[in-house]
Structures are given as structure tokens and as C-alpha cells.
Design a protein around this motif. Sequence first.
Motif, PDB file in Angstrom:
ATOM      1  N   ALA A 144      60.490  48.037  24.785  1.00 44.26           N
ATOM      2  CA  ALA A 144      61.147  48.743  25.892  1.00 44.26           C
ATOM      3  C   ALA A 144      61.851  49.993  25.378  1.00 44.26           C
ATOM      4  CB  ALA A 144      62.141  47.814  26.597  1.00 44.26           C
ATOM      5  N   ASN A 145      62.537  49.894  24.253  1.00 42.82           N
ATOM      6  CA  ASN A 145      63.212  51.051  23.672  1.00 42.82           C
ATOM      7  C   ASN A 145      62.217  52.113  23.223  1.00 42.82           C
ATOM      8  OD1 ASN A 145      65.713  49.865  24.090  1.00 42.82           O
ATOM      9  ND2 ASN A 145      65.884  49.110  21.988  1.00 42.82           N
ATOM     10  N   ALA A 146      61.090  51.670  22.659  1.00 43.19           N
ATOM     11  CA  ALA A 146      60.083  52.615  22.172  1.00 43.19           C
ATOM     12  C   ALA A 146      59.470  53.428  23.308  1.00 43.19           C
ATOM     13  CB  ALA A 146      58.987  51.875  21.403  1.00 43.19           C
ATOM     14  N   PHE A 147      59.235  52.796  24.442  1.00 46.56           N
ATOM     15  CA  PHE A 147      58.629  53.490  25.580  1.00 46.56           C
ATOM     16  C   PHE A 147      59.655  54.171  26.476  1.00 46.56           C
ATOM     17  CE2 PHE A 147      54.763  50.938  24.833  1.00 46.56           C
ATOM     18  CZ  PHE A 147      53.835  51.968  24.894  1.00 46.56           C
ATOM     19  N   GLY A 148      60.896  53.731  26.417  1.00 46.30           N
ATOM     20  CA  GLY A 148      61.917  54.324  27.273  1.00 46.30           C
ATOM     21  C   GLY A 148      61.576  54.120  28.738  1.00 46.30           C
ATOM     22  N   GLU A 149      61.707  55.169  29.515  1.00 45.83           N
ATOM     23  CA  GLU A 149      61.460  55.045  30.957  1.00 45.83           C
ATOM     24  C   GLU A 149      59.987  54.901  31.305  1.00 45.83           C
ATOM     25  OE1 GLU A 149      61.551  59.684  32.361  1.00 45.83           O
ATOM     26  OE2 GLU A 149      63.469  58.671  32.035  1.00 45.83           O
ATOM     27  N   ALA A 172      58.957  52.773  15.349  1.00 45.24           N
ATOM     28  CA  ALA A 172      59.815  53.902  14.988  1.00 45.24           C
ATOM     29  C   ALA A 172      59.273  55.252  15.454  1.00 45.24           C
ATOM     30  CB  ALA A 172      60.011  53.916  13.477  1.00 45.24           C
ATOM     31  N   ASP A 173      58.101  55.278  16.049  1.00 49.65           N
ATOM     32  CA  ASP A 173      57.475  56.544  16.429  1.00 49.65           C
ATOM     33  C   ASP A 173      57.972  57.036  17.781  1.00 49.65           C
ATOM     34  OD1 ASP A 173      55.773  56.574  14.140  1.00 49.65           O
ATOM     35  OD2 ASP A 173      54.478  55.115  15.120  1.00 49.65           O
ATOM     36  N   SER A 174      57.574  58.247  18.102  1.00 50.12           N
ATOM     37  CA  SER A 174      57.820  58.776  19.443  1.00 50.12           C
ATOM     38  C   SER A 174      57.016  57.936  20.433  1.00 50.12           C
ATOM     39  CB  SER A 174      57.373  60.236  19.521  1.00 50.12           C
ATOM     40  OG  SER A 174      55.956  60.316  19.479  1.00 50.12           O
ATOM     41  N   PRO A 175      57.396  57.953  21.724  1.00 49.65           N
ATOM     42  CA  PRO A 175      56.630  57.161  22.698  1.00 49.65           C
ATOM     43  C   PRO A 175      55.136  57.489  22.703  1.00 49.65           C
ATOM     44  CG  PRO A 175      58.693  57.849  23.670  1.00 49.65           C
ATOM     45  CD  PRO A 175      58.590  58.548  22.328  1.00 49.65           C
ATOM     46  N   ASP A 176      54.774  58.768  22.568  1.00 43.36           N
ATOM     47  CA  ASP A 176      53.355  59.133  22.566  1.00 43.36           C
ATOM     48  C   ASP A 176      52.630  58.569  21.352  1.00 43.36           C
ATOM     49  OD1 ASP A 176      53.549  60.513  24.962  1.00 43.36           O
ATOM     50  OD2 ASP A 176      53.863  62.453  23.994  1.00 43.36           O
ATOM     51  N   THR A 177      53.232  58.718  20.172  1.00 48.65           N
ATOM     52  CA  THR A 177      52.611  58.199  18.951  1.00 48.65           C
ATOM     53  C   THR A 177      52.570  56.684  18.973  1.00 48.65           C
ATOM     54  OG1 THR A 177      53.397  60.127  17.724  1.00 48.65           O
ATOM     55  CG2 THR A 177      52.736  58.207  16.430  1.00 48.65           C
ATOM     56  N   PHE A 178      53.667  56.063  19.420  1.00 48.51           N
ATOM     57  CA  PHE A 178      53.701  54.604  19.501  1.00 48.51           C
ATOM     58  C   PHE A 178      52.625  54.083  20.441  1.00 48.51           C
ATOM     59  CE2 PHE A 178      55.319  50.702  21.573  1.00 48.51           C
ATOM     60  CZ  PHE A 178      55.245  49.859  20.479  1.00 48.51           C
ATOM     61  N   SER A 179      52.444  54.722  21.583  1.00 45.97           N
ATOM     62  CA  SER A 179      51.441  54.240  22.540  1.00 45.97           C
ATOM     63  C   SER A 179      50.037  54.341  21.960  1.00 45.97           C
ATOM     64  CB  SER A 179      51.541  54.978  23.874  1.00 45.97           C
ATOM     65  OG  SER A 179      51.278  56.342  23.723  1.00 45.97           O
ATOM     66  N   LEU A 180      49.748  55.407  21.202  1.00 48.70           N
ATOM     67  CA  LEU A 180      48.427  55.520  20.571  1.00 48.70           C
ATOM     68  C   LEU A 180      48.243  54.464  19.486  1.00 48.70           C
ATOM     69  CD1 LEU A 180      48.077  59.392  20.311  1.00 48.70           C
ATOM     70  CD2 LEU A 180      46.827  57.846  21.831  1.00 48.70           C
ATOM     71  N   ARG A 181      49.280  54.239  18.685  1.00 51.88           N
ATOM     72  CA  ARG A 181      49.198  53.210  17.646  1.00 51.88           C
ATOM     73  C   ARG A 181      49.064  51.820  18.272  1.00 51.88           C
ATOM     74  NH1 ARG A 181      53.788  53.327  13.698  1.00 51.88           N
ATOM     75  NH2 ARG A 181      52.410  51.955  12.532  1.00 51.88           N
ATOM     76  N   LEU A 182      49.763  51.586  19.387  1.00 48.90           N
ATOM     77  CA  LEU A 182      49.668  50.300  20.082  1.00 48.90           C
ATOM     78  C   LEU A 182      48.265  50.096  20.642  1.00 48.90           C
ATOM     79  CD1 LEU A 182      51.095  47.744  21.101  1.00 48.90           C
ATOM     80  CD2 LEU A 182      51.768  49.058  23.124  1.00 48.90           C
ATOM     81  N   LEU A 183      47.691  51.117  21.243  1.00 50.86           N
ATOM     82  CA  LEU A 183      46.328  51.016  21.771  1.00 50.86           C
ATOM     83  C   LEU A 183      45.339  50.683  20.664  1.00 50.86           C
ATOM     84  CD1 LEU A 183      44.288  51.326  24.076  1.00 50.86           C
ATOM     85  CD2 LEU A 183      44.246  53.776  23.585  1.00 50.86           C
TER      86      LEU A 183
END
Length: 130
Positions: A86-91, A34-45
Motif C-alpha cells: 500500500a505504501n509503495a503504490f500510494g494512492e 523501495a522503488d518508485s510506484p512506476d518502477t515497483f509496479s513493473l518489477r511486481l508485474l
Amino acid sequence: MCRSRASLMADHLQLATDFAHAANRFVDLISNPADSPDTFSLRLLESLTQLYCAALSLPDAADVDPDLDFHRSTDDEWRTVYQNVANAFGERVHYWLTYDPIYPRDGSGDVVCGSLADDCADIHRDIIGP
């Protein structure tokens, strides 16, 4: 000093529990990004790092009961996870890398496109079973 079998089994249970918690956090994260792509990518890492460290700490699988009935991931579940990521990261879901399984010394590896959604869906399937 010799450790008792009960003590060793308790340690193995704790390591397996730690891995299960890390795996559940990863599955929860990619199931509901549910996060922004930047926040999601940090949480994923962070989640992938914890999952990897927990997996490296697991005891030998020789003690696992081969008759255990594990949940099996369906193709629909894989597609759902893929679409969530895919939706979380978008392009920004795709990445490029130079790939050659032999790692040529002349630098002639192929440039290939990867997908973070595909990678995460595959890890999800590895965790919960094919």
C-alpha cells in the motif's frame, strides 16, 4: 524412450527449485518495495509473471509429503505485507473492475474496487502458508 525415475525426480526437483526461486523473489520484492510506484509496479508485474509461469510448470502434487511442516503466515505478517505494498503504490493501490462470477451476457456485472495491497498480501500468504 522410457525415462528413469531418477531422471524424472531430478526434473521435478529443478521445477520445484525454479518455483521456490520465483516465490522468494516475489516475497523479497513485496517485503521491501523501495522503488518508485512506476518502477515497483513493473518489477511486481515481472515477478508475478515469473511466479505464475513457474507454478504452471510444477509437477503433480501427489508426490508431496503431507507431513511436511511448512511455515505459517501470521496475521501480523499479512498486515505488514499489505502495508508495504500500500505504501509503495500510494494512492494508486486501488483498481476498479466489473465483476460477476457468472459473467452475465447483458453486461450487468457489479463494479467493485480491488486493492493491489490485498491481492499481494494474499499471494504472499498462499506462498508461505496460512
